[in-house]
Scaffold this motif. Structure first.
Motif, mmCIF file in Angstrom:
data_model
loop_
_atom_site.group_PDB
_atom_site.id
_atom_site.type_symbol
_atom_site.label_atom_id
_atom_site.label_comp_id
_atom_site.label_asym_id
_atom_site.label_seq_id
_atom_site.Cartn_x
_atom_site.Cartn_y
_atom_site.Cartn_z
ATOM 1 N N LEU A 553 0.820 -1.212 0.000
ATOM 2 C CA LEU A 553 0.000 0.000 0.000
ATOM 3 C C LEU A 553 0.855 1.264 0.000
ATOM 4 C CD1 LEU A 553 -2.957 -0.933 2.378
ATOM 5 C CD2 LEU A 553 -2.910 -0.897 -0.120
ATOM 6 N N SER A 554 2.115 1.143 0.412
ATOM 7 C CA SER A 554 3.001 2.314 0.412
ATOM 8 C C SER A 554 3.789 2.454 -0.883
ATOM 9 C CB SER A 554 3.966 2.234 1.603
ATOM 10 O OG SER A 554 4.712 1.034 1.561
ATOM 11 N N ASP A 555 3.600 1.509 -1.830
ATOM 12 C CA ASP A 555 4.271 1.626 -3.122
ATOM 13 C C ASP A 555 3.720 2.834 -3.879
ATOM 14 O OD1 ASP A 555 5.629 -0.692 -2.646
ATOM 15 O OD2 ASP A 555 4.388 -1.964 -3.925
ATOM 16 N N ILE A 556 4.562 3.372 -4.770
ATOM 17 C CA ILE A 556 4.055 4.436 -5.646
ATOM 18 C C ILE A 556 3.539 3.860 -6.954
ATOM 19 C CG2 ILE A 556 5.432 6.272 -4.637
ATOM 20 C CD1 ILE A 556 7.476 5.916 -6.831
ATOM 21 N N GLY A 557 3.670 2.529 -7.114
ATOM 22 C CA GLY A 557 3.122 1.864 -8.279
ATOM 23 C C GLY A 557 1.771 1.265 -7.936
#
Length: 721
Positions: A553-557
């Motif tokens: 959930l913290s990915d930027i993808g």
């Protein structure tokens, strides 16, 4: 007119400065404001609070003052400093001026006794102490009193950390009040910071004993940084922002820092930029200490173009020729932003500062805001547990008894310690029994302040006015005026252009689904204390195997795609087509990857023989359709679902023990599912929407294996973190 003695002192001070900066000609001279602070400390024995911009030369003040005080027979200077990076820089800088500096911090415990012996022998000129040491029982009770008695100068670096009105409040710093009270009369005190508005300045001054006293000196200078050229680039999405970095990183001067808001983003960006041929290194709270030091050294020596860093690389990192700071994502506070960009341009004429805001920024702000000081009922519960304990309780022993994760629990205890409600002793924490009031008004004000800071960052990114002036006004700088250098004053120096190749590569990189989900292998400590008879290692026959998720959930993808879908209150519905395709990609990669069931290697898990879902009160349609889709694509039977016997326990950001307490007895394997498992010779895929603590998957896997499953392989859409 300056007295002769002070004139001589000024001459000596300039000579120390020349050694400090390596000026062999002896022509280096202190600026008048630096000299005024040194004069107050050395000649007048006063307490001073210095609020000056990054690069002003605050360290020169305390090193020069130390040299003069030591020459006059004073005891060693004690510097309370927040980061190891700063300590390493400071020790090296002090040595240039002939000042012998040592440190006491968590990374050099094997040296503590030697350092104490050197202090006793009078061989140490400067002792750098991490704030955490101030409330370590051994240090507080044995070292601190003798240190306070011998100190010739106390320096509180990054003093805004004392104030919970500030952006980086650290409760350990509040212990300084004890040390200040123990100092002999006449011992000078210097507090320094570059990031304090008027309210924080007043609060710090009061706490240090400088507020309202006749001999206090507050030196507050203008905060404009004439070397910095600020700009904002608004790009369509995360792929374009990463592509921009890949295309333009070499256009930025020298070497610098790329800040991200999360560890996951730092690791993603580092990997992508390396693929595109750039020499970069990651620097996060997850980075091992030795790797951090190597990364710092490589940046200092310009062996890397950039460190891709979280706020773990913050206060104190000193590289005068740092050529740029880029933020891939906006910090939540203009004061924190000012501090981070202040790393650049200290010793060069021009440095570039660019903000590339992202749509995920506000969700990340909200997550960190949720970790603020706990509500009153949780604080009272903690105090009640401690007051009824027969012995001091360590953090691991206390954690299962309260609904707080360890890091948040520890911060809360430190605040309560400062307030006098608890005390840290050998073996853990005890309640003091003193009356304590939950300061609802203050905590609510701090929360409102955080909201105001977030709004200010939105305005910074969109303003058509001078950006440096905007930041200066946020710090209550009365001298704020247009800088003439930022993109709004002088025009943008960088376009938002990105190459198709880089955008496609970034999109492919961010669109690559698949994150390993590590299974829980150990039960948390303290479960018997809350009535759960489990401890130690989870037996292999009860453990889930390594699982997979589409993304974090913290990915930027994938994080940007999954976050709104899984947010509290989001509409329930069938799994979207693009997410379903990503799940199939994850399954294919899992099967064929190293250790996958299609690899045919020894130790690889057998191919799954069925699909099991976990019931959901909030997203039943999503999970049901996800299970059905996996079963259809994988040509596997949908065996059924693990159900909740009563109400589903709420997901919380509590600790592991409390999560297990909520799950205890809540999950059940229905008879039909147990019967289906008995006839399936192989592992099953356990499907859920997302995992935060991993305990729902662990408990469900244990139940399934107890009901006859030969193995459990978790598959979720997202991992929190």
């Amino acid at each position: 007119m300056e007295h002769t003695s002070n004139a001589d002192l000024r001459t000596q001070a300039d000579a120390v400065l020349a050694r400090l900066v390596g000026d062999g000609t002896g022509t280096a001279r202190l600026r008048e404001d630096q000299w005024r602070a040194i004069e107050a400390l050395v000649a007048e024995g006063r307490r001073a609070l210095v609020v000056q911009r990054t690069g002003w030369g605050k360290s020169a003040v305390y090193f020069v003052a130390t040299s003069l005080l030591r020459a006059g027979g004073s005891g060693p200077t004690v510097i309370v400093s927040p980061l190891l990076a700063l300590m390493r820089n400071q020790v090296e800088a002090a040595a240039r001026a002939g000042i012998h500096a040592r440190t006491i911090n968590s990374a050099n415990t094997e040296e503590w006794e030697a350092v104490r012996a050197e202090i006793t022998a009078g061989e140490v000129d400067v002792l750098l102490v991490s704030p955490e040491r101030l409330n370590n029982p051994d240090f507080r009770d044995q070292v601190l009193p003798e240190l306070a008695a011998a100190t010739g100068l106390l320096v509180v670096d990054e003093a805004h950390c004392i104030s919970d009105w500030g952006h980086d409040f650290r409760p350990d710093y509040r212990r300084l009040r004890t040390m200040l009270g123990d100092l002999p009369p006449g011992v000078p005190v210097l507090a320094t910071t570059a990031t304090a508005n008027a309210r924080v300045t007043a609060d710090v001054a009061e706490q240090l004993g400088t507020g309202g006293t006749s001999d206090a000196l507050v030196l507050r200078g203008p905060l404009d940084r004439e070397s910095l050229r600020l700009g904002v680039l608004r790009l369509p999405d995360a792929a374009h922002r990463m592509a921009w970095l890949a295309d333009h990183l070499d256009d930025l001067p020298g070497s610098g820092i790329i800040y991200t808001l999360t560890v996951a983003a730092a690791e993603e960006v580092t990997a992508f930029l390396r693929q595109r041929g750039h020499t970069v290194a990651a620097y996060t709270g997850r980075t091992e200490n030795a790797e951090r030091q190597q990364a710092e050294d490589d940046l200092l020596a310009n062996k890397v173009k950039a460190l891709v860093a979280t706020s773990a690389l913050g206060m104190g990192f000193d590289k005068p020729d740092l050529g740029f700071v880029v933020h891939l994502g906006s910090p939540s506070s203009p004061i924190a932003y000012y501090q981070q960009v202040g790393r650049a341009g200290r010793g060069v004429e021009h440095a570039e500062v660019l903000l590339l805001p992202g749509k995920e920024d506000e969700a990340i702000w909200e997550y960190f805001a949720s970790l603020a000081f706990p509500p009153e009922e949780l604080v009272r519960r903690t105090l009640d547990v401690l007051s009824h304990a027969e012995r001091p309780l360590s953090l691991p022993a206390l954690e299962p008894l309260v609904e707080l994760r360890r890091s948040r629990l520890e911060t809360m205890l430190k605040v309560l310690d400062v307030d006098g409600a608890v005390h840290r002793v050998k073996g853990g924490w005890v309640a003091t029994g003193r009356p304590w009031t939950y300061d609802t008004e203050r905590y609510a004000w701090v929360a409102r302040q955080r909201k105001a800071e977030q709004q200010a960052m939105r305005e910074y990114a969109t303003t058509a006015e001078c950006r440096m002036e905007f930041l200066q006004r946020q710090l209550d700088d009365e001298g704020a005026k247009p800088c003439g250098r930022c993109d709004n004053c002088a025009g943008a120096r960088f376009t938002a252009d990105t190459s198709t190749g880089s955008v496609d590569a970034a999109r492919a990189d961010l669109g690559r689904a698949g994150v390993e989900v590590e299974p829980r292998r150990m039960w948390p400590t303290g479960l018997p204390a809350i009535g759960i008879d489990l401890k130690g290692r989870i037996p292999p026959r009860e453990q889930a195997g390594a699982g997979r998720a589409v993304g974090r959930l913290s990915d930027i993808g994938w994080g940007n795609r999954l976050r709104p879908m899984l947010a509290p209150g989001a509409a329930d519905g069938p799994v979207p087509d693009d997410v379903a395709r990503a799940v199939v990609d994850v399954l294919a990669g899992w099967a064929k990857g190293p250790g996958g069931w299609a690899a045919g290697a020894d130790g690889a898990p057998p191919r799954p023989v069925g699909v099991v879902t976990i019931a959901s009160r909030t997203r039943p349609r999503l999970i049901r359709s996800l299970g059905e889709h996996i079963a259809q694509v994988g040509r596997l039977p949908l065996l059924g679902g693990v159900e909740y016997g009563g109400d589903a326990p709420p997901m919380s950001r509590s600790n592991s023990a409390q999560r297990l307490k909520a799950l205890d007895g809540a999950l059940t394997v229905p008879p039909a599912l147990a019967s289906a498992l008995a006839g399936t010779p192989g592992p099953v895929l356990l499907v859920d929407d997302y995992t935060e603590t991993g305990w729902t998957l662990a408990v469900a896997a244990r139940l399934l294996m107890g009901a006859g499953a030969e193995g459990v392989l978790p598959l979720v859409l997202a991992v929190q973190g």
